[in-house]
Design a protein around this motif. Structure first.
Motif, PDB file in Angstrom:
ATOM      1  N   UNK A  90     -22.547  12.303  -1.918  1.00  0.00           N
ATOM      2  CA  UNK A  90     -21.640  13.352  -1.443  1.00  0.00           C
ATOM      3  C   UNK A  90     -20.604  13.710  -2.519  1.00  0.00           C
ATOM      4  N   UNK A  91     -21.093  14.240  -3.631  1.00  0.00           N
ATOM      5  CA  UNK A  91     -20.243  14.483  -4.792  1.00  0.00           C
ATOM      6  C   UNK A  91     -19.089  15.454  -4.506  1.00  0.00           C
ATOM      7  N   UNK A  92     -19.282  16.572  -3.800  1.00  0.00           N
ATOM      8  CA  UNK A  92     -18.135  17.456  -3.535  1.00  0.00           C
ATOM      9  C   UNK A  92     -16.996  16.744  -2.809  1.00  0.00           C
ATOM     10  N   UNK A  93     -17.323  15.946  -1.798  1.00  0.00           N
ATOM     11  CA  UNK A  93     -16.277  15.230  -1.075  1.00  0.00           C
ATOM     12  C   UNK A  93     -15.619  14.182  -1.966  1.00  0.00           C
ATOM     13  N   UNK A  94     -16.422  13.511  -2.796  1.00  0.00           N
ATOM     14  CA  UNK A  94     -15.886  12.492  -3.694  1.00  0.00           C
ATOM     15  C   UNK A  94     -14.910  13.111  -4.693  1.00  0.00           C
ATOM     16  N   UNK A  95     -15.263  14.287  -5.236  1.00  0.00           N
ATOM     17  CA  UNK A  95     -14.378  14.967  -6.176  1.00  0.00           C
ATOM     18  C   UNK A  95     -13.056  15.345  -5.520  1.00  0.00           C
ATOM     19  N   UNK A  96     -13.128  15.876  -4.311  1.00  0.00           N
ATOM     20  CA  UNK A  96     -11.907  16.264  -3.629  1.00  0.00           C
ATOM     21  C   UNK A  96     -11.041  15.040  -3.328  1.00  0.00           C
ATOM     22  N   UNK A  97     -11.690  13.948  -2.946  1.00  0.00           N
ATOM     23  CA  UNK A  97     -10.931  12.720  -2.676  1.00  0.00           C
ATOM     24  C   UNK A  97     -10.228  12.229  -3.938  1.00  0.00           C
ATOM     25  N   UNK A  98     -10.884  12.342  -5.097  1.00  0.00           N
ATOM     26  CA  UNK A  98     -10.256  11.937  -6.355  1.00  0.00           C
ATOM     27  C   UNK A  98      -9.041  12.799  -6.659  1.00  0.00           C
ATOM     28  N   UNK A  99      -9.160  14.100  -6.458  1.00  0.00           N
ATOM     29  CA  UNK A  99      -8.011  14.972  -6.692  1.00  0.00           C
ATOM     30  C   UNK A  99      -6.838  14.578  -5.802  1.00  0.00           C
ATOM     31  N   UNK A 100      -7.128  14.270  -4.545  1.00  0.00           N
ATOM     32  CA  UNK A 100      -6.064  13.856  -3.625  1.00  0.00           C
ATOM     33  C   UNK A 100      -5.438  12.534  -4.080  1.00  0.00           C
ATOM     34  N   UNK A 101      -6.284  11.600  -4.494  1.00  0.00           N
ATOM     35  CA  UNK A 101      -5.779  10.291  -4.921  1.00  0.00           C
ATOM     36  C   UNK A 101      -4.971  10.406  -6.210  1.00  0.00           C
ATOM     37  N   UNK A 102      -5.489  11.140  -7.176  1.00  0.00           N
ATOM     38  CA  UNK A 102      -4.795  11.289  -8.451  1.00  0.00           C
ATOM     39  C   UNK A 102      -3.461  12.017  -8.291  1.00  0.00           C
ATOM     40  N   UNK A 103      -3.361  12.879  -7.288  1.00  0.00           N
ATOM     41  CA  UNK A 103      -2.147  13.668  -7.100  1.00  0.00           C
ATOM     42  C   UNK A 103      -1.039  12.900  -6.397  1.00  0.00           C
ATOM     43  N   UNK A 104      -1.319  11.689  -5.960  1.00  0.00           N
ATOM     44  CA  UNK A 104      -0.321  10.868  -5.282  1.00  0.00           C
ATOM     45  C   UNK A 104       0.731  10.420  -6.293  1.00  0.00           C
ATOM     46  N   UNK A 105       1.817  11.175  -6.389  1.00  0.00           N
ATOM     47  CA  UNK A 105       2.839  10.895  -7.403  1.00  0.00           C
ATOM     48  C   UNK A 105       3.580   9.587  -7.139  1.00  0.00           C
ATOM     49  N   UNK A 106       3.428   9.019  -5.942  1.00  0.00           N
ATOM     50  CA  UNK A 106       4.101   7.763  -5.637  1.00  0.00           C
ATOM     51  C   UNK A 106       3.345   6.565  -6.237  1.00  0.00           C
ATOM     52  N   UNK A 119       0.860  -1.182   0.000  1.00  0.00           N
ATOM     53  CA  UNK A 119       0.000   0.000   0.000  1.00  0.00           C
ATOM     54  C   UNK A 119       0.895   1.230   0.000  1.00  0.00           C
ATOM     55  N   UNK A 120       0.758   2.016  -1.056  1.00  0.00           N
ATOM     56  CA  UNK A 120       1.686   3.134  -1.289  1.00  0.00           C
ATOM     57  C   UNK A 120       0.960   4.459  -1.117  1.00  0.00           C
ATOM     58  N   UNK A 121       1.336   5.193  -0.099  1.00  0.00           N
ATOM     59  CA  UNK A 121       0.767   6.517   0.162  1.00  0.00           C
ATOM     60  C   UNK A 121       1.867   7.558   0.076  1.00  0.00           C
ATOM     61  N   UNK A 122       1.468   8.819   0.161  1.00  0.00           N
ATOM     62  CA  UNK A 122       2.455   9.894   0.120  1.00  0.00           C
ATOM     63  C   UNK A 122       3.424   9.800   1.292  1.00  0.00           C
ATOM     64  N   UNK A 123       2.976   9.196   2.395  1.00  0.00           N
ATOM     65  CA  UNK A 123       3.809   9.120   3.591  1.00  0.00           C
ATOM     66  C   UNK A 123       4.698   7.900   3.675  1.00  0.00           C
ATOM     67  N   UNK A 124       4.572   6.959   2.741  1.00  0.00           N
ATOM     68  CA  UNK A 124       5.402   5.760   2.771  1.00  0.00           C
ATOM     69  C   UNK A 124       4.628   4.520   2.371  1.00  0.00           C
ATOM     70  N   UNK A 125       5.291   3.366   2.474  1.00  0.00           N
ATOM     71  CA  UNK A 125       4.702   2.101   2.050  1.00  0.00           C
ATOM     72  C   UNK A 125       4.457   1.190   3.246  1.00  0.00           C
ATOM     73  N   UNK A 126       3.405   0.371   3.159  1.00  0.00           N
ATOM     74  CA  UNK A 126       3.186  -0.704   4.122  1.00  0.00           C
ATOM     75  C   UNK A 126       3.053  -2.002   3.336  1.00  0.00           C
ATOM     76  N   UNK A 127       3.292  -3.131   4.020  1.00  0.00           N
ATOM     77  CA  UNK A 127       3.393  -4.417   3.330  1.00  0.00           C
ATOM     78  C   UNK A 127       2.525  -5.449   4.045  1.00  0.00           C
TER      79      UNK A 127
END
Length: 471
Positions: free
Chosen positions: A340-356, A74-82
């Protein structure tokens, strides 16, 4: 690295559950999603998965060599877990149709799950079964031979599934659920039409048995799962102390919504966060339009503008605006409060921006005619019906039209037809390509005119001088 032990059950002692789920389409997404949910179900010890590959045996061979265990990173902006996943207890070459039939016919088997890609269901643009689709004639020939004692095996996942269901009928082992996990609206209904279409073309009285004994469950699935790289394999060896030839990398986010009956039972997937609903349509539309639709825009527009990943494309203001404009259109037709479309859109932006998470645009761009039919066309037609232009949706289609004109290396079930359409000029080319996506688009001169004036929009530097899109 050669001194690092290979991942196996002695190294990671996980018990083997009995096979009660058969899966078609052994790939990274299944292993990051349905297999993860099954491992985390409260009754996981009762629900082992036998997973069959599609075109090639490689994944099954690699997994079998390490007792079907693999590492989920699982790869997040803060690091990986296994985490080691052990819910797949048998990995099989998809060409081994005899083993597939034996497992589907077994009384213990309760569920067949599918990740066979959108194109593999073999439906025509109008949603009906296409008897002239790729591989259908060969499958029907093989199925007919099998009914007469022949030994051949169907070549497509759909053909293999129909043969296996016929074996279950003949064995008298009772009802079963088929669960599509592909990115299709009403994917359970799509699977039902595809299976019944091929079964009906074959004959053998199978349609009546399927109607009575097979439940087709619809799902909405979500977890970004890029292709595994050699660097990922090396990281697992370094961080975990064993060599895993088949790790899977995924974002931390995951979502699974299901709707339908499980006549022979199912795992307690809700223990792992899955959601069971009566009406799945609003969730399907939210996922297909907002997540998958924006992925298609980024896949085509991003590559036209020189980007390779979702994160890179989203960081481009021109691509980002195209996504936001399409989302504005789609959101007008997603009105259920629980979405909850506004929250869903913001979550997508956060997820898509995860360069890792290096989600490759080339991977997303495959099978455009099938995907656009579900992601762009419904929103475009809804906007037109409401008296608006649908320009945001049309821009997604225009980006695809530009993309297939500038690359020869594209994958699509209608590849030959696309190549023939690309040889045409001007409005004839646009109309022919629109017809491959949806005949209704090509028959509306206003839509043809709208899409025709958009190609070139994503050419570098062109967007800055392009005329504003009228909504």
């Amino acid at each position: 690295m050669n001194s690092v032990p290979v991942l196996h059950r002695g190294l990671k002692p996980l018990p083997n559950a009995p096979v009660r789920i058969v899966h078609l389409g052994l790939g990274a997404f299944h292993r990051s999603h349905q297999a993860w949910y099954t491992q985390h179900a409260g009754d996981a010890a009762q629900w082992g998965i036998a997973a069959f590959t599609g075109r090639r045996p490689d994944a099954a061979e690699a997994l079998s060599a390490q007792d079907c265990l693999y590492t989920l990173v699982e790869r997040s902006a803060g690091g990986d877990s296994f985490e080691v996943i052990g819910s797949i207890v048998e990995a099989v070459d998809g060409a081994n149709v005899s083993r597939l039939c034996d497992l589907v016919a077994a009384k213990e088997t309760a569920i067949i799950t599918l990740t066979i890609t959108e194109a593999a269901y073999g439906l025509a643009a109008d949603g009906t079964f296409d008897p002239g689709g790729p591989g259908v004639a060969d499958d029907l020939h093989t199925l007919s031979a099998a009914a007469s004692g022949g030994t051949g095996a169907p070549g497509t996942p759909l053909g293999r599934l129909v043969l296996a269901l016929a074996r279950r009928r003949d064995s008298g082992t009772g009802p079963i659920a088929v669960v599509s996990c592909d990115n299709l609206s009403a994917n359970g209904e799509v699977a039902r039409r595809a299976v019944l279409g091929l079964a009906g073309a074959w004959g053998q009285g199978l349609v009546e048995w399927i109607d009575t004994n097979v439940s087709f469950v619809s799902t909405s699935v979500d977890r970004i799962t890029p292709r595994t790289t050699e660097a990922d394999i090396a990281e697992v060896a370094e961080q975990c102390g064993y060599r895993d030839s088949s790790p899977v990398v995924a974002e931390p986010f995951r979502n699974w919504v299901l709707s339908g009956d499980f006549p022979a039972g199912r795992p307690r997937w809700e223990d792992a966060g899955a959601v069971l609903v009566d009406d799945i349509e609003p969730y399907e539309h939210r996922k297909l339009w907002l997540l998958n639709g924006s992925h298609s825009i980024l896949a085509y527009a991003g590559q036209l503008r020189g980007h390779a990943t979702v994160a890179e494309a989203l960081a481009d203001p021109t691509c980002r605006k195209a996504v936001e404009d399409f989302w504005d259109e789609a959101a007008r037709h997603l009105t259920a409060e629980e979405l909850d479309i506004p929250q869903y859109r913001q979550a997508l932006l956060d997820r898509f921006s995860n360069a890792r998470i290096a989600h490759r645009l080339m991977q997303i761009a495959a099978d455009g005619t099938t995907k656009l039919r579900m992601r762009a066309v419904p929103v475009l037609m809804a906007e037109r019906a409401a008296g608006r232009s649908g320009a945001g949706s049309a821009l997604m289609i225009a980006a695809w039209i530009d993309y297939i004109a500038t690359t020869k290396d594209f994958q699509d079930p209608l590849r030959l037809e696309i190549q023939a359409a690309n040889a045409l000029k001007g409005e004839d080319r646009v109309e022919a390509l629109l017809r491959l996506v949806s005949a209704g688009l090509a028959e509306d001169p206003q839509i043809v005119a709208l899409v025709r004036r958009l190609p070139g929009f994503f050419t570098p530097n062109a967007a800055a001088t392009a005329a504003p899109i009228q909504h």
